[in-house]
Write an enzyme that holds these catalytic residues in place. Sequence first.
Site, PDB file in Angstrom:
ATOM      1  N   ILE A 154       0.832  -1.199   0.000  1.00  0.00           N
ATOM      2  CA  ILE A 154       0.000   0.000   0.000  1.00  0.00           C
ATOM      3  C   ILE A 154       0.868   1.251   0.000  1.00  0.00           C
ATOM      4  CG2 ILE A 154      -1.803   1.249   1.222  1.00  0.00           C
ATOM      5  CD1 ILE A 154      -2.746  -1.456   2.369  1.00  0.00           C
ATOM      6  N   ALA A 230      -3.323   3.392   8.532  1.00  0.00           N
ATOM      7  CA  ALA A 230      -2.723   2.131   8.976  1.00  0.00           C
ATOM      8  C   ALA A 230      -3.575   1.522  10.086  1.00  0.00           C
ATOM      9  CB  ALA A 230      -1.293   2.385   9.451  1.00  0.00           C
ATOM     10  N   ARG A 231      -3.138   1.677  11.318  1.00  0.00           N
ATOM     11  CA  ARG A 231      -3.861   1.230  12.498  1.00  0.00           C
ATOM     12  C   ARG A 231      -3.817   2.354  13.525  1.00  0.00           C
ATOM     13  NH1 ARG A 231      -6.140  -2.275  10.146  1.00  0.00           N
ATOM     14  NH2 ARG A 231      -6.058  -4.528  10.523  1.00  0.00           N
ATOM     15  N   GLU A 260     -11.589   2.213  18.397  1.00  0.00           N
ATOM     16  CA  GLU A 260     -12.737   2.262  17.479  1.00  0.00           C
ATOM     17  C   GLU A 260     -13.914   1.453  18.033  1.00  0.00           C
ATOM     18  OE1 GLU A 260     -11.312   0.936  13.687  1.00  0.00           O
ATOM     19  OE2 GLU A 260      -9.815   2.510  13.542  1.00  0.00           O
ATOM     20  N   HIS A 278     -12.876   4.500   9.500  1.00  0.00           N
ATOM     21  CA  HIS A 278     -12.176   3.282   9.075  1.00  0.00           C
ATOM     22  C   HIS A 278     -12.830   2.700   7.816  1.00  0.00           C
ATOM     23  CE1 HIS A 278      -9.563  -0.279  10.644  1.00  0.00           C
ATOM     24  NE2 HIS A 278      -9.487  -0.148   9.321  1.00  0.00           N
TER      25      HIS A 278
END
Length: 333
Positions: A154, A230-231, A260, A278
């Site tokens: 990515i 990403a995270r 989240e 997200h």
Amino acid sequence: MSKPEILIVAKLWPPYLQQLQDTYIVHDRIYETDPAAFAQIAPRIRAIAGGGESQVTRALMDQLPSLEMISVFGVGYDRYDVAAARERKISITNTPDVLTDDVADMGIALMLALSRSVPQADKYVRQGKWTSGPMPLARKVSGARLGIVGLGRIGSAIARRAAGFDMSIAYTSRNQVLNCPYKYYPTPAALAAEVDFLMVITPGGAGTKGLINADVLSALGKTGYLINVARGSVIDESALIVALQNGVIAGAGLDVFEDEPNVPEALCAMSNVVLTPHVASATWQTRKAMASRAVTVATLTFTRLGNSGSCSISGPRVARSIAALSGTKNTAC
């Protein structure tokens, strides 16, 4: 021959769930809703199906003596106990490649929305403020300096898109990528000090938790922008809030968060932040491709297990097994 029985551990996209139900005997989160019934069927469960944000612990695996495979509907599996799976030779499969384009597109979209004040401009028009005069000027993207934290599939796709904006591109990663045309920096802080936009697209997990901390944000500086696709765990969210409130950085575009779906009110209240829930891979085309890939790879893995009796796939071997199936290649730069 009876269908394999699988355990669902997340609320899955309905079309994907339907494909699983058409292919396997599915038990949807029964370990949460009916523990007694789960205890009865647990010995027959051969696979777990979950999403990238699901959590699969050693304790859950220990209740499933026949477990052979874990199928992840997504790329990341940082909340799965990989060590426990490896010990038991449990296969872990995921769905890389098919969502690369969407996530890369979203990274660029957040960068543009943030720098050009797109959400604010939309609100400006809708609220009738245009008649009172023009909006404040925004920040140009073309020709700016982009730093990418994590130059995998990515990250490389983001770099290719950024090249179309004539951006100069640099990166940091666990290891320097051979034969890569982009300048390499050994740490996120060193990279941040040299760029206008810092794009985070590195795997989550313990090894990258809080990677983007107060020092990195300070290095990015008051004219720098942070984008995270990403995270949420990769960024020290508390440090980010302080940096935004105090003008340490110019702004942030965030698709992922630490807890989240709970997003800090402080972030929601800021006008120099663009927030999305997200949704980087959330297009019909990609979700359909992910569902097809997940079911196909699961079927392939079951076939291999039936032939060999055991199979352990984790980390890079996941990518290689799926690339072999699909004819895709894992390339960076």
